[in-house]
Design a protein around this motif. Structure first.
Motif, mmCIF file in Angstrom:
data_model
loop_
_atom_site.group_PDB
_atom_site.id
_atom_site.type_symbol
_atom_site.label_atom_id
_atom_site.label_comp_id
_atom_site.label_asym_id
_atom_site.label_seq_id
_atom_site.Cartn_x
_atom_site.Cartn_y
_atom_site.Cartn_z
ATOM 1 N N UNK A 40 0.927 -11.406 -4.526
ATOM 2 C CA UNK A 40 1.173 -10.541 -3.047
ATOM 3 C C UNK A 40 0.061 -10.525 -2.171
ATOM 4 N N UNK A 41 0.416 -10.092 -0.924
ATOM 5 C CA UNK A 41 -0.799 -10.112 -0.054
ATOM 6 C C UNK A 41 -0.936 -8.522 -0.132
ATOM 7 N N UNK A 42 -2.370 -8.147 -0.496
ATOM 8 C CA UNK A 42 -2.631 -6.768 -0.668
ATOM 9 C C UNK A 42 -4.249 -6.877 0.023
ATOM 10 N N UNK A 43 -4.333 -6.997 1.473
ATOM 11 C CA UNK A 43 -5.644 -6.989 2.021
ATOM 12 C C UNK A 43 -6.019 -5.678 2.187
ATOM 13 N N UNK A 44 -5.180 -4.788 2.756
ATOM 14 C CA UNK A 44 -5.288 -3.306 3.095
ATOM 15 C C UNK A 44 -4.953 -3.479 4.829
ATOM 16 N N UNK A 45 -5.114 -2.229 5.409
ATOM 17 C CA UNK A 45 -4.768 -2.157 6.890
ATOM 18 C C UNK A 45 -3.204 -2.625 7.097
ATOM 19 N N UNK A 46 -3.140 -3.594 8.032
ATOM 20 C CA UNK A 46 -1.906 -3.979 8.427
ATOM 21 C C UNK A 46 -1.350 -4.825 7.241
ATOM 22 N N UNK A 47 -1.995 -5.524 6.302
ATOM 23 C CA UNK A 47 -1.434 -6.367 5.482
ATOM 24 C C UNK A 47 -1.592 -5.603 4.193
ATOM 25 N N UNK A 48 -0.522 -4.864 3.818
ATOM 26 C CA UNK A 48 -0.725 -3.958 2.808
ATOM 27 C C UNK A 48 0.872 -3.708 2.118
ATOM 28 N N UNK A 49 1.073 -4.685 1.366
ATOM 29 C CA UNK A 49 2.448 -4.608 0.749
ATOM 30 C C UNK A 49 2.863 -3.632 -0.210
ATOM 31 N N UNK A 50 1.977 -3.157 -0.748
ATOM 32 C CA UNK A 50 2.064 -1.882 -1.872
ATOM 33 C C UNK A 50 1.969 -0.536 -1.456
ATOM 34 N N UNK A 51 1.828 -0.519 0.077
ATOM 35 C CA UNK A 51 1.246 0.865 0.614
ATOM 36 C C UNK A 51 2.332 1.923 0.260
ATOM 37 N N UNK A 52 3.798 1.448 -0.222
ATOM 38 C CA UNK A 52 4.506 2.503 -0.235
ATOM 39 C C UNK A 52 4.564 3.273 -1.687
ATOM 40 N N UNK A 53 3.742 2.616 -2.510
ATOM 41 C CA UNK A 53 3.548 3.307 -3.959
ATOM 42 C C UNK A 53 1.701 3.336 -4.136
ATOM 43 N N UNK A 54 0.956 2.280 -3.958
ATOM 44 C CA UNK A 54 -0.263 2.537 -4.025
ATOM 45 C C UNK A 54 -0.764 3.694 -3.410
ATOM 46 N N UNK A 55 -2.256 3.923 -3.944
ATOM 47 C CA UNK A 55 -3.079 4.589 -3.418
ATOM 48 C C UNK A 55 -3.528 3.763 -1.851
ATOM 49 N N UNK A 56 -3.896 4.546 -0.941
ATOM 50 C CA UNK A 56 -4.453 4.208 0.421
ATOM 51 C C UNK A 56 -5.577 2.866 0.254
ATOM 52 N N UNK A 57 -5.394 1.760 1.064
ATOM 53 C CA UNK A 57 -6.108 0.745 1.154
ATOM 54 C C UNK A 57 -6.490 0.588 2.595
ATOM 55 N N UNK A 58 -7.362 0.785 3.281
ATOM 56 C CA UNK A 58 -7.731 0.612 4.620
ATOM 57 C C UNK A 58 -7.918 -1.012 4.703
#
Length: 435
Positions: A131-149
Motif C-alpha cells: 500500500x502507499x502509506x507516505x502520509x499527508x496527501x498519500x495516506x491510504x490507511x487514514x480511515x483507520x490508522x492513527x494520524x500520519x502527516x
C-alpha cells in the motif's frame, strides 16, 4: 635438613605435576571446544549450502507461467472476501487503493486474511500485500490508522527520534492489518524542478531527506514492513500520470538529487521504485524504468542496491502516451533489470503472456525472469510470507505461512499501536514543536 629439602622438592614436583595435569586438562577442554566450534561452523556451512542448492532446485522446478505471474504487482477487486479477477494469473503482489479498504480494522484484517487463505487452499504462492502509506496527501490507511502527516511536515515539526516512533507505530498498525510492504518513502530532494509535483511528499533538502528518510526506512523495516523507496532517479513538475518528465540536470546538480539513494541504500530497503523520468545527460532515449544504464549500471552497480527493483505503473500516461503500450513496456522494463512490474489495472494476462512467449524463444530473457523470480522469493521467505520447507522426499517447496493469531488479538495490538501513534502525534506534531 636433607630430608626437608627432599620433601620440599617432592612437593614442588607433585604440585607442579598437578599444575601440568590441570593445564593439560584445560588444553584438552579448549581443544575440544575448538573442535566443537569447528564442527558446528562446518555443519552450518553445509546446511546453508544444502538450503541454497535446494532453493535453486526449487527455482528451476517452478513453471515459467508461475514465475512470470510473480513479477507483477497489480490492483485487486473488493474489500471483503478475495476473489481473483484472473484465476490463472494471480500476481506476486497486490497494491491496495482506498476502495480496497474496509472502514474498520477487523474488516481489513478479514480481507487480507482471505487472500492468503485462498492462495494456501489453491496451491498459489502468496502475494505480498502493499500500500502507499507516505502520509499527508498519500495516506491510504487514514480511515483507520492513527494520524500520519506528510514527510515535509514531519521533517519540519519532529525530531529524528519522534519521526522513528511515528513510523514505527504506523508499521505496527500496518503489520496487524495484514500488510507487509509500504510503497514509501519518497527520498527525492525537494527542488524548484519537482516541488509542485511532490507537493509535500519530500522531507526537504538533502540533509533532511538523509536523516528522516533513514529513520522512516529503519522504522518500517525493523517492524516487519518492507519499504520501497522512490522515485529513482527523480521527477520534475511534469506529472507522469499524464506526461513524460524530462530531467535536464547534469554533473554536480544530478549528483545532488541522486545522493539520498546512495545514503539510504545502507538501510537495505526492500525495494526501489523507478520513475518514468528521462534524464538527457545519462540516457536521453529511454525513461529510467526502461534504461539499463539507470537500473543495472547505476542502481545495481554504483549504488549497490540488492533488493527488488519495481517499475512505476506501466499504464501511466508518461509511457502509454509516448509510444510504450503495456505489453512492450513490460518487456523493456525486464530487459533493463527491473524485477517487478507495477500495474494499476486488475489484469496482468496481456503483458504476462507476452513475457512468457518471449522467454520461450529467448534463453537470455528467460534467465532475467529466473533472476527476478529469485529476488521476489527471497523477499517472501525473509518476510515470512512463505516457509521454505523440505518434504519427506527431500524436496523443498514454498509453503504459505498463515496467521495463527485471532482477528480479535490483532485488532487489540492494532489499537495499542494506534494509541501510541496518536500520543506521539499530539506531542510532537499537533503542538507544532520544532527541532
Amino acid at each position: 635438613m636433607r630430608k626437608i629439602v627432599s620433601f620440599f622438592v617432592f612437593c614442588l614436583f607433585v604440585f607442579s605435576g598437578c599444575g601440568r595435569i590441570k593445564d593439560q586438562a584445560q588444553d584438552n577442554k579448549e581443544k575440544k571446544m575448538r573442535k566443537n566450534s569447528v564442527a558446528i561452523y562446518n555443519a552450518l556451512i553445509l546446511a546453508q549450502k544444502e538450503k541454497k542448492s535446494a532453493f535453486e532446485k526449487y527455482i528451476s522446478s517452478v513453471s515459467l507461467h508461475d514465475k512470470v505471474c510473480q513479477l507483477f504487482i497489480e490492483n485487486l477487486e473488493g474489500d471483503t472476501v478475495f476473489v481473483p479477477v484472473e484465476k490463472d494469473f494471480v500476481p506476486g503482489g497486490y497494491l491496495f487503493f482506498g476502495y480496497n479498504l474496509a472502514d474498520t480494522p477487523d474488516g481489513i484484517i478479514k480481507f487480507t486474511d482471505s487472500i492468503k487463505k485462498y492462495c494456501a487452499n489453491n496451491g498459489i504462492i502468496p502475494p505480498f500485500l502493499a500500500i502507499d502509506q507516505e502520509g499527508g496527501l498519500v495516506n491510504r490507511l487514514k480511515i483507520v490508522n492513527g494520524p500520519l502527516p506528510s514527510a515535509e511536515k514531519i521533517a519540519s515539526c519532529a525530531d529524528i527520534d519522534s519521526a522513528y516512533k511515528i513510523y514505527s507505530a504506523q508499521a505496527k498498525q500496518m503489520k496487524n492489518l495484514g500488510f507487509d510492504m509500504n510503497i514509501a518513502p519518497v527520498i527525492e530532494v525537494k527542488t524548484a524542478e519537482n516541488e509542485r509535483f511532490l507537493n509535500g511528499r519530500s522531507f526537504g533538502d538533502f540533509q533532511k531527506v538523509k536523516e528522516f528518510g533513514t529513520a522512516c526506512v529503519n522504522a518500517y523495516e525493523n517492524h516487519g514492513i518492507g519499504t520501497v523507496v522512490k522515485h529513482f532517479p527523480g521527477n520534475t513538475n511534469t506529472d507522469p500520470h499524464s506526461g513524460l518528465p524530462e530531467i535536464l540536470l547534469s554533473g554536480t546538480e544530478l549528483e545532488e538529487i541522486l545522493a539520498p539513494f546512495f545514503e539510504i541504500n545502507r538501510c537495505a530497503p526492500a525495494g526501489t521504485l523507478m520513475s518514468h523520468a528521462r534524464v538527457k545527460s545519462v540516457d536521453g532515449e529511454n525513461p529510467a524504468c526502461f534504461s539499463k544504464r539507470w537500473v543495472s549500471e547505476i542502481l545495481r552497480g554504483k549504488i549497490g542496491f540488492e533488493g527488488i527493483v519495481f517499475s512505476d505503473d506501466i499504464f501511466m500516461g508518461a509511457l502509454a502516451l509516448n509510444g510504450f503500450p503495456p505489453e512492450e513496456a513490460a518487456v523493456k522494463a525486464l530487459e533493463a533489470g527491473v524485477n517487478v512490474i507495477m500495474v494499476s489495472e486488475k489484469r496482468i494476462s496481456g503483458p504476462a503472456k507476452v513475457l512468457i512467449s518471449k522467454a520461450e524463444k529467448d534463453e537470455n530473457f528467460k534467465n532475467l525472469i529466473d533472476n527476478s523470480f529469485r529476488k521476489v522469493m527471497e523477499y517472501k521467505i525473509r518476510q515470512n510470507l512463505v516457509s521454505f520447507e523440505k518434504d519427506e522426499n527431500g524436496n523443498y517447496s514454498a509453503v504459505p505461512v498463515l496467521q495463527n493469531e485471532t482477528v480479535a488479538a490483532r485488532v487489540e495490538k492494532f489499537n495499542k499501536a494506534r494509541k501510541e501513534n496518536i500520543d506521539i502525534y499530539i506531542e510532537k506534531i499537533d503542538y507544532g514543536k520544532k527541532n
